[in-house]
Enzyme design. Sequence first.
Site, PDB file in Angstrom:
ATOM      1  N   ASN A  25      40.939  41.835  36.652  1.00 56.87           N
ATOM      2  CA  ASN A  25      40.861  40.870  35.358  1.00 56.87           C
ATOM      3  C   ASN A  25      39.656  40.567  34.935  1.00 56.87           C
ATOM      4  OD1 ASN A  25      43.610  41.464  34.595  1.00 56.87           O
ATOM      5  ND2 ASN A  25      44.454  39.464  35.658  1.00 56.87           N
ATOM      6  N   TYR A  60      41.228  25.862  43.028  1.00 56.24           N
ATOM      7  CA  TYR A  60      41.102  27.290  43.155  1.00 56.24           C
ATOM      8  C   TYR A  60      39.866  27.592  44.285  1.00 56.24           C
ATOM      9  CZ  TYR A  60      43.897  27.621  38.827  1.00 56.24           C
ATOM     10  OH  TYR A  60      45.008  27.719  38.009  1.00 56.24           O
ATOM     11  N   PHE A 117      37.969  31.059  33.143  1.00 50.87           N
ATOM     12  CA  PHE A 117      38.898  31.518  34.181  1.00 50.87           C
ATOM     13  C   PHE A 117      38.630  33.045  34.465  1.00 50.87           C
ATOM     14  CE2 PHE A 117      41.116  27.535  33.473  1.00 50.87           C
ATOM     15  CZ  PHE A 117      41.570  27.168  34.811  1.00 50.87           C
ATOM     16  N   HIS A 167      41.076  34.607  45.293  1.00 46.70           N
ATOM     17  CA  HIS A 167      40.367  35.208  43.911  1.00 46.70           C
ATOM     18  C   HIS A 167      39.067  34.675  43.978  1.00 46.70           C
ATOM     19  CE1 HIS A 167      41.675  37.565  41.047  1.00 46.70           C
ATOM     20  NE2 HIS A 167      42.186  36.812  40.166  1.00 46.70           N
ATOM     21  N   ASN A 223      39.888  35.897  34.012  1.00 50.67           N
ATOM     22  CA  ASN A 223      40.177  36.945  33.037  1.00 50.67           C
ATOM     23  C   ASN A 223      39.191  36.576  31.560  1.00 50.67           C
ATOM     24  OD1 ASN A 223      41.540  34.627  31.975  1.00 50.67           O
ATOM     25  ND2 ASN A 223      43.453  35.663  31.409  1.00 50.67           N
TER      26      ASN A 223
END
Length: 193
Positions: free
Chosen positions: A116, A17, A68, A22, A70
């Site tokens: 989120n 990631y 993560f 993000h 969220n």
Amino acid sequence: MSKISLIVGLGNPGAEYAQTRHNAGFWFVEQLADRYNITLKKDPKFHGFSGRGQIEGHDVRLLIPTTFMNRSGQSVVPFSKFYQISPEAILIAHDELDMDPGVIRLKTGGGHGGHNGLRDIVPHIGANFHRLRIGIGHPGSKDRVSGHVLGKAPQNEQTLMEDAIHHALSNTRLLVDGQIAQAMNQINAYKPK
């Protein structure tokens, strides 16, 4: 006038990631740590990497959650409570779908705006913290949002985002001095090249 004493970068953990849109908040905090020679160390107690150092003469803590996106509140909330940092002294850097790549905005307060990471933080500390919103653009369709935020930006968009982050970094003194209105004027006036 509340001086920023905690700067948080939101994103997702793991190498897969690291370069995704993000993780724009991570990029900001990592570059801030590099600029001011602050070492970010694994901090299992708070589910993140954290560091503490002098930024423009002020004692500032940095935090990158390793939860993560969220679940960002699982890191930010206990960290801020343990160190008794009020929401008014917190800056959270995050990606922003509703702004084009290269656009960057400083904002105080507000809701989670569908983000989120913020959605997991706001119910616990309230909304009266500062946000550095880093534009990543919207894919046009709600169905494509997940793939967009978890995808890597093309080089031209990546460059626009990096330039915007660099501009925000150049205004760090105003943030840690508590000159939020001036920082907002400087950061929000930025125009991508």
